[in-house]
Design a protein around this motif. Structure first.
Motif, PDB file in Angstrom:
ATOM      1  N   CYS A 190     -10.011  67.453  44.107  1.00 21.68           N
ATOM      2  CA  CYS A 190      -9.571  65.854  44.356  1.00 21.68           C
ATOM      3  C   CYS A 190      -9.314  65.410  42.940  1.00 21.68           C
ATOM      4  CB  CYS A 190     -10.339  65.235  45.191  1.00 21.68           C
ATOM      5  SG  CYS A 190     -10.534  65.739  46.839  1.00 21.68           S
ATOM      6  N   ARG A 191      -9.814  65.922  41.813  1.00 20.02           N
ATOM      7  CA  ARG A 191      -9.847  65.252  40.449  1.00 20.02           C
ATOM      8  C   ARG A 191      -8.436  64.822  40.008  1.00 20.02           C
ATOM      9  NH1 ARG A 191     -13.270  65.564  36.335  1.00 20.02           N
ATOM     10  NH2 ARG A 191     -14.554  67.401  37.423  1.00 20.02           N
ATOM     11  N   PRO A 192      -7.259  65.367  40.578  1.00 18.97           N
ATOM     12  CA  PRO A 192      -5.851  64.920  40.104  1.00 18.97           C
ATOM     13  C   PRO A 192      -5.286  63.453  40.621  1.00 18.97           C
ATOM     14  CG  PRO A 192      -5.732  67.273  40.536  1.00 18.97           C
ATOM     15  CD  PRO A 192      -6.991  66.701  40.905  1.00 18.97           C
ATOM     16  N   VAL A 193      -6.236  63.280  41.923  1.00 19.98           N
ATOM     17  CA  VAL A 193      -5.740  62.138  42.684  1.00 19.98           C
ATOM     18  C   VAL A 193      -6.788  61.085  42.463  1.00 19.98           C
ATOM     19  CG1 VAL A 193      -4.302  63.290  44.062  1.00 19.98           C
ATOM     20  CG2 VAL A 193      -6.444  62.925  44.849  1.00 19.98           C
ATOM     21  N   LEU A 194      -7.979  61.239  42.215  1.00 24.29           N
ATOM     22  CA  LEU A 194      -9.156  60.326  42.009  1.00 24.29           C
ATOM     23  C   LEU A 194      -9.314  59.622  40.538  1.00 24.29           C
ATOM     24  CD1 LEU A 194     -11.727  62.230  44.219  1.00 24.29           C
ATOM     25  CD2 LEU A 194     -10.239  60.354  44.962  1.00 24.29           C
ATOM     26  N   PRO A 195      -9.717  58.263  40.633  1.00 26.36           N
ATOM     27  CA  PRO A 195     -10.152  57.852  39.446  1.00 26.36           C
ATOM     28  C   PRO A 195     -11.481  58.406  38.784  1.00 26.36           C
ATOM     29  CG  PRO A 195      -9.847  55.992  40.816  1.00 26.36           C
ATOM     30  CD  PRO A 195      -9.803  57.350  41.554  1.00 26.36           C
ATOM     31  N   PRO A 196     -11.577  58.439  37.379  1.00 25.81           N
ATOM     32  CA  PRO A 196     -12.538  59.412  36.777  1.00 25.81           C
ATOM     33  C   PRO A 196     -13.917  58.765  37.136  1.00 25.81           C
ATOM     34  CG  PRO A 196     -10.855  58.904  35.260  1.00 25.81           C
ATOM     35  CD  PRO A 196     -10.509  58.203  36.363  1.00 25.81           C
ATOM     36  N   GLN A 197     -14.053  57.489  37.401  1.00 22.98           N
ATOM     37  CA  GLN A 197     -15.482  57.112  37.655  1.00 22.98           C
ATOM     38  C   GLN A 197     -15.733  57.576  39.131  1.00 22.98           C
ATOM     39  OE1 GLN A 197     -12.806  55.297  36.950  1.00 22.98           O
ATOM     40  NE2 GLN A 197     -12.350  53.598  38.403  1.00 22.98           N
ATOM     41  N   VAL A 198     -14.916  57.711  40.191  1.00 17.86           N
ATOM     42  CA  VAL A 198     -15.230  58.299  41.442  1.00 17.86           C
ATOM     43  C   VAL A 198     -15.502  59.583  41.447  1.00 17.86           C
ATOM     44  CG1 VAL A 198     -14.061  58.620  43.804  1.00 17.86           C
ATOM     45  CG2 VAL A 198     -13.578  56.295  42.794  1.00 17.86           C
ATOM     46  N   VAL A 199     -14.775  60.442  40.549  1.00 18.23           N
ATOM     47  CA  VAL A 199     -15.498  61.905  40.325  1.00 18.23           C
ATOM     48  C   VAL A 199     -16.761  61.898  39.833  1.00 18.23           C
ATOM     49  CG1 VAL A 199     -14.467  63.963  39.219  1.00 18.23           C
ATOM     50  CG2 VAL A 199     -12.704  62.711  40.100  1.00 18.23           C
ATOM     51  N   GLU A 200     -16.932  61.278  38.862  1.00 15.00           N
ATOM     52  CA  GLU A 200     -18.082  61.215  38.148  1.00 15.00           C
ATOM     53  C   GLU A 200     -19.423  60.844  39.214  1.00 15.00           C
ATOM     54  OE1 GLU A 200     -20.821  59.091  34.410  1.00 15.00           O
ATOM     55  OE2 GLU A 200     -18.418  58.916  34.850  1.00 15.00           O
ATOM     56  N   ARG A 201     -19.129  59.691  40.089  1.00 10.80           N
ATOM     57  CA  ARG A 201     -19.889  59.511  41.018  1.00 10.80           C
ATOM     58  C   ARG A 201     -20.169  60.335  42.104  1.00 10.80           C
ATOM     59  NH1 ARG A 201     -18.935  54.177  45.217  1.00 10.80           N
ATOM     60  NH2 ARG A 201     -21.003  54.572  46.577  1.00 10.80           N
ATOM     61  N   TRP A 202     -19.202  60.843  42.466  1.00  9.26           N
ATOM     62  CA  TRP A 202     -19.177  62.089  43.341  1.00  9.26           C
ATOM     63  C   TRP A 202     -20.326  63.243  43.024  1.00  9.26           C
ATOM     64  CZ3 TRP A 202     -14.361  64.301  46.264  1.00  9.26           C
ATOM     65  CH2 TRP A 202     -14.678  65.036  47.387  1.00  9.26           C
ATOM     66  N   GLU A 203     -19.695  63.709  41.631  1.00  7.78           N
ATOM     67  CA  GLU A 203     -20.593  64.841  41.040  1.00  7.78           C
ATOM     68  C   GLU A 203     -22.032  64.587  41.269  1.00  7.78           C
ATOM     69  OE1 GLU A 203     -16.912  66.979  38.411  1.00  7.78           O
ATOM     70  OE2 GLU A 203     -18.331  65.431  37.743  1.00  7.78           O
ATOM     71  N   SER A 204     -22.203  63.193  40.680  1.00  9.58           N
ATOM     72  CA  SER A 204     -23.793  62.891  40.585  1.00  9.58           C
ATOM     73  C   SER A 204     -24.364  63.003  41.986  1.00  9.58           C
ATOM     74  CB  SER A 204     -23.709  61.399  39.914  1.00  9.58           C
ATOM     75  OG  SER A 204     -24.983  60.785  39.788  1.00  9.58           O
ATOM     76  N   ALA A 205     -23.790  62.322  42.754  1.00  5.58           N
ATOM     77  CA  ALA A 205     -24.472  62.414  44.227  1.00  5.58           C
ATOM     78  C   ALA A 205     -24.672  63.744  44.642  1.00  5.58           C
ATOM     79  CB  ALA A 205     -23.596  61.708  45.109  1.00  5.58           C
ATOM     80  N   LEU A 206     -23.585  64.678  44.331  1.00  7.07           N
ATOM     81  CA  LEU A 206     -23.938  66.037  44.735  1.00  7.07           C
ATOM     82  C   LEU A 206     -25.196  66.813  44.204  1.00  7.07           C
ATOM     83  CD1 LEU A 206     -20.315  67.530  44.824  1.00  7.07           C
ATOM     84  CD2 LEU A 206     -21.892  67.233  46.677  1.00  7.07           C
TER      85      LEU A 206
END
Length: 280
Positions: free
Chosen positions: A147-163
């Motif tokens: 989903c990286r191409p459609v998500l803001p960078p801060q959302v991707v970072e938050r998702w990865e941190s939660a994982l």
């Protein structure tokens, strides 16, 4: 020079400069007409007619472009005049262009990019890290890299941190005790650590009590304190009372100091107790 005949007058065309002279039947020569710029005209084929109005051979007709009239060859974006392909997003129920479609992994469902972005953000707010297709019981799934191409960078970072947090055993993870930091930390179960430093805010904390470092008081004594007695100022007052051999009322927990007299004292709250210097 080239002569062109017509019904009412003759045209004399100079091929070198494209100047056109008209000669009437009386032999009067009219001034040349300045030829128009090619870019301002389009040419259409039409048939010439002779005196009997029968078509002979096609000739080129020049027509001025302007005032809302455009050449059909100027718009090359959609030469067939076909409408752009669209699809209906099942989340927002709006018609979207095909290039806005974003498919879900491992299934045939697809949605618009804006809805996928909002869908992932709402799941993360609910502390859900394993995000599946919005269709119930569907095996489709989403992950941060996909989903990286459609998500803001801060959302991707938050998702990865939660994982990453979800892969750590709950009993081994804790957070920096300082409220303005709260960085997630992992307990080292291989050795006993007392005083430690937060890698983010660089402040000291007790790795055993999971609180800010309580200088001057041991962990066992600290654990016996009430929740409202564990602040830095409370610990400093406790150490001062021990140094000055004050005693503490067991009822109201107020510190008292005996200057003379018997060991039995009466607190201001009315409670009587035996004065025990330094026992707090």
């Amino acid at each position: 020079m080239e002569h062109k005949a017509s019904e009412s007058h003759n045209e004399i065309v100079n091929n070198e400069d494209d100047a056109i002279f008209s000669v009437s039947d009386e032999g009067i020569l009219t001034p040349p007409r300045t030829p128009p710029t090619v870019n301002n005209f389009i040419y259409e084929d039409e048939e010439e007619e002779d005196d009997d109005h029968e078509p002979t051979q096609p000739r080129r007709k020049r027509r001025r472009i302007g005032d809302g009239e455009f050449s059909p060859n100027l718009d090359t974006s959609n030469s067939n005049n076909e409408p752009a392909a669209t699809f209906v997003c099942e989340i927002c129920a709006d018609d979207k262009a095909s290039n806005e479609s974003f498919g879900i992994q491992n299934c045939s469902h697809s949605y618009c990019r804006d809805c996928i972005k909002n869908y992932v953000a709402s799941k993360l707010q609910e502390n859900i890290t394993s995000i599946s297709c919005p269709v119930p019981d569907c095996k489709g799934s989403l992950d941060p890299e996909y989903c990286r191409p459609v998500l803001p960078p801060q959302v991707v970072e938050r998702w990865e941190s939660a994982l990453r947090e979800s892969t750590i055993i709950v009993s081994q993870r804790f957070y920096c005790p300082y409220k303005d930091c709260s960085t997630m930390l992992v307990e080292d179960v291989t050795q006993v650590v007392m005083e430690s430093e937060c890698p983010n805010c660089k402040r000291m904390f007790c790795a055993q009590c999971k609180v800010a470092w309580h200088a001057g008081i041991g962990c066992e004594e600290f654990q016996k304190l009430n929740e409202n007695e564990r602040e830095k100022g409370d610990i400093m007052l406790r150490n001062l009372a021990r140094k000055n051999r004050w005693s503490r009322c067991p009822k109201c927990m107020f510190y008292v100091e005996k200057t003379c007299g018997f060991d039995e004292v009466r607190c201001r709250c009315g409670n009587c107790f035996i004065y025990a210097p330094g026992q707090i």
